[in-house]
Design a protein around this motif. Structure first.
Motif, mmCIF file in Angstrom:
data_model
loop_
_atom_site.group_PDB
_atom_site.id
_atom_site.type_symbol
_atom_site.label_atom_id
_atom_site.label_comp_id
_atom_site.label_asym_id
_atom_site.label_seq_id
_atom_site.Cartn_x
_atom_site.Cartn_y
_atom_site.Cartn_z
ATOM 1 N N ILE A 281 0.854 -1.193 0.000
ATOM 2 C CA ILE A 281 0.000 0.000 0.000
ATOM 3 C C ILE A 281 0.886 1.237 0.000
ATOM 4 O O ILE A 281 1.865 1.322 0.756
ATOM 5 C CB ILE A 281 -0.938 0.020 1.228
ATOM 6 N N ALA A 282 0.540 2.213 -0.839
ATOM 7 C CA ALA A 282 1.267 3.484 -0.901
ATOM 8 C C ALA A 282 0.262 4.625 -0.946
ATOM 9 O O ALA A 282 -0.903 4.444 -1.318
ATOM 10 C CB ALA A 282 2.185 3.525 -2.119
ATOM 11 N N GLY A 283 0.718 5.815 -0.570
ATOM 12 C CA GLY A 283 -0.150 6.982 -0.571
ATOM 13 C C GLY A 283 0.485 8.171 -1.248
ATOM 14 O O GLY A 283 1.416 8.045 -2.040
ATOM 15 N N HIS A 284 -0.022 9.349 -0.917
ATOM 16 C CA HIS A 284 0.491 10.593 -1.481
ATOM 17 C C HIS A 284 0.282 11.714 -0.474
ATOM 18 O O HIS A 284 -0.774 11.821 0.123
ATOM 19 C CB HIS A 284 -0.245 10.925 -2.781
ATOM 20 N N ASP A 285 1.269 12.550 -0.268
ATOM 21 C CA ASP A 285 1.258 13.783 0.526
ATOM 22 C C ASP A 285 2.315 13.787 1.625
ATOM 23 O O ASP A 285 2.739 14.846 2.051
ATOM 24 C CB ASP A 285 -0.097 14.064 1.208
ATOM 25 N N ASP A 286 2.736 12.628 2.128
ATOM 26 C CA ASP A 286 3.574 12.531 3.322
ATOM 27 C C ASP A 286 2.879 13.208 4.500
ATOM 28 O O ASP A 286 3.418 14.105 5.150
ATOM 29 C CB ASP A 286 4.970 13.120 3.103
ATOM 30 N N SER A 301 6.185 12.967 -0.820
ATOM 31 C CA SER A 301 6.132 14.135 0.053
ATOM 32 C C SER A 301 5.866 15.401 -0.746
ATOM 33 O O SER A 301 6.539 15.679 -1.746
ATOM 34 C CB SER A 301 7.463 14.273 0.807
ATOM 35 N N GLN A 302 4.857 16.168 -0.303
ATOM 36 C CA GLN A 302 4.677 17.510 -0.839
ATOM 37 C C GLN A 302 5.660 18.452 -0.140
ATOM 38 O O GLN A 302 6.014 18.242 1.021
ATOM 39 C CB GLN A 302 3.245 17.996 -0.608
ATOM 40 N N ASP A 303 6.060 19.491 -0.843
ATOM 41 C CA ASP A 303 7.041 20.438 -0.308
ATOM 42 C C ASP A 303 6.308 21.493 0.518
ATOM 43 O O ASP A 303 6.046 22.609 0.062
ATOM 44 C CB ASP A 303 7.819 21.078 -1.458
ATOM 45 N N PHE A 333 5.306 22.743 -7.296
ATOM 46 C CA PHE A 333 6.507 22.137 -6.731
ATOM 47 C C PHE A 333 6.462 20.623 -6.893
ATOM 48 O O PHE A 333 5.434 19.990 -6.665
ATOM 49 C CB PHE A 333 6.645 22.500 -5.244
ATOM 50 N N ASP A 334 7.604 20.052 -7.291
ATOM 51 C CA ASP A 334 7.705 18.604 -7.457
ATOM 52 C C ASP A 334 7.663 17.896 -6.110
ATOM 53 O O ASP A 334 8.063 18.444 -5.084
ATOM 54 C CB ASP A 334 9.007 18.241 -8.177
ATOM 55 N N GLY A 335 7.177 16.654 -6.136
ATOM 56 C CA GLY A 335 7.167 15.830 -4.936
ATOM 57 C C GLY A 335 8.439 15.005 -4.829
ATOM 58 O O GLY A 335 9.202 14.864 -5.785
ATOM 59 N N THR A 336 8.659 14.431 -3.647
ATOM 60 C CA THR A 336 9.827 13.598 -3.379
ATOM 61 C C THR A 336 9.368 12.230 -2.900
ATOM 62 O O THR A 336 8.557 12.135 -1.974
ATOM 63 C CB THR A 336 10.731 14.240 -2.303
#
Length: 343
Positions: A281-286, A301-303, A333-336
């Protein structure tokens, strides 16, 4: 006296050959510029017969300490973190932040706009609800108050938008998941309130097709901002009905993923990396809590810091008195990639 009438300070600066910031500085305090520069400006004022709106300048002086901030749902740790960061930056810069929470409710968002408008702020930073927002009300507010939207974009409204590059970040995590295991299904709310969900869905489909995989959308019913509960309830149903085509699930945000992690536990499925685990399972935003889930959540991760700082910096620029930006500014901004134990 010569030429066409000068309508605003920006035109005056252009025809007089003096920089716009210097002209603005002069009108706020003539003694703040060098005597030679002051003489040039005063000569240009006589030549072009330009008279600034002194009432507006005085109003601007009185209002420059207040900055309004409206977020859709302060209980969401993402918006809490962004709001905390913007408040701190405002205070450090000598401004007075005024924070409003819309509680995920369109009527409350409209009330917040009215309340903030009555305070006559120098500018506003707004993260709209998105799909449920009264766009006409937001547009009317933005016509009266210099405004920068952040996180949630409404095209054509406000002077600028600052947010995340969803196309880049989703492509990044889809590529990672495909390189390290089975290609992911996308788990999302069918009518998610935040427009970022639509952008992430489009980016997921594009990334999967580019990598030669068939997209697999698992869309579930859900209203409001209780994403963890929706992820748990609808995720439990989807897992028991075997709706996921692969053993890898990408959730459109971390809060939904946290609910799905709990659903997997409820169904007796072990989540993690390696052959002895049943599901990734994975997500988005940190999300601030994502590193404390069990297992810890792989995400993008969002910056936060750059989104906060750039939102305020952009507002200070576009709120400059009589500024006439020809084009609406958009900063993404790019994510990490953040790889943890869940995938």
């Amino acid at each position: 006296m010569s030429g066409k009438p000068i309508k605003n300070m920006e035109q005056f600066a252009s025809v007089s050959g003096i920089s716009r910031p210097t002209v603005s500085k002069y009108f706020n305090d003539p003694t703040s510029v060098r005597p030679s520069t002051r003489s040039r400006i005063e000569s240009a004022l006589e030549r072009y017969d330009y008279r600034p709106n002194i009432y507006a300048i005085n109003q601007n002086r009185r209002l420059t300490r207040n900055v309004g901030i409206i977020v859709p749902y302060l209980f969401d740790p993402f918006f809490a973190e962004i709001a905390r960061s913007i408040e701190r930056l405002c205070i450090e810069a000598g401004y007075r932040p005024i924070l409003f929470n819309s509680h995920g409710d369109p009527a409350t968002e409209r009330e917040n706009l009215d309340a903030l408008s009555a305070l006559k702020p120098a500018g506003a930073l707004i993260a709209p609800l998105g799909r449920a927002s009264d766009q006409g009300e937001i547009e009317r507010f933005c016509e009266m108050v210099p405004t920068v939207l952040f996180d949630s974009n409404i095209n054509g409204i406000a002077k600028a938008f600052v947010g995340s590059n969803n196309a880049q970040s989703i492509d990044l995590i889809v590529k990672h998941l495909c390189n390290t295991g089975e290609p992911p299904s996308l788990f999302e709310i069918e009518t998610a309130p935040n427009p970022n969900a639509n952008k992430r869905r489009d980016a997921y489909i594009a990334a999967m097709e580019r990598l030669g995989h068939q997209p697999d959308l698992i869309q579930v019913k859900g209203e409001g901002w209780d994403f963890e509960e929706i992820g748990f309830l609808r995720g439990t149903e989807a897992l028991r009905d075997r709706r996921f085509r692969t053993n890898t699930v990408l959730c459109s945000n971390d809060r939904l993923a946290i609910g799905l992690l709990a659903a997997a536990h409820e169904c007796g499925l072990r989540v993690g990396k390696g052959g002895r685990y049943a599901l990734r399972i994975a997500g988005h935003d940190d999300h601030p809590f994502s590193r404390f889930t069990c297992p810890s959540l792989t995400t993008v991760s969002q910056d936060y810091a750059s989104i906060s700082a750039t939102s305020l910096e952009t507002l200070m620029r576009v709120a400059d008195l009589e500024s006439e930006n020809k084009e609406r500014e958009t900063t993404l901004f790019d994510g990490t990639l953040v790889v943890r134990q869940s995938a």
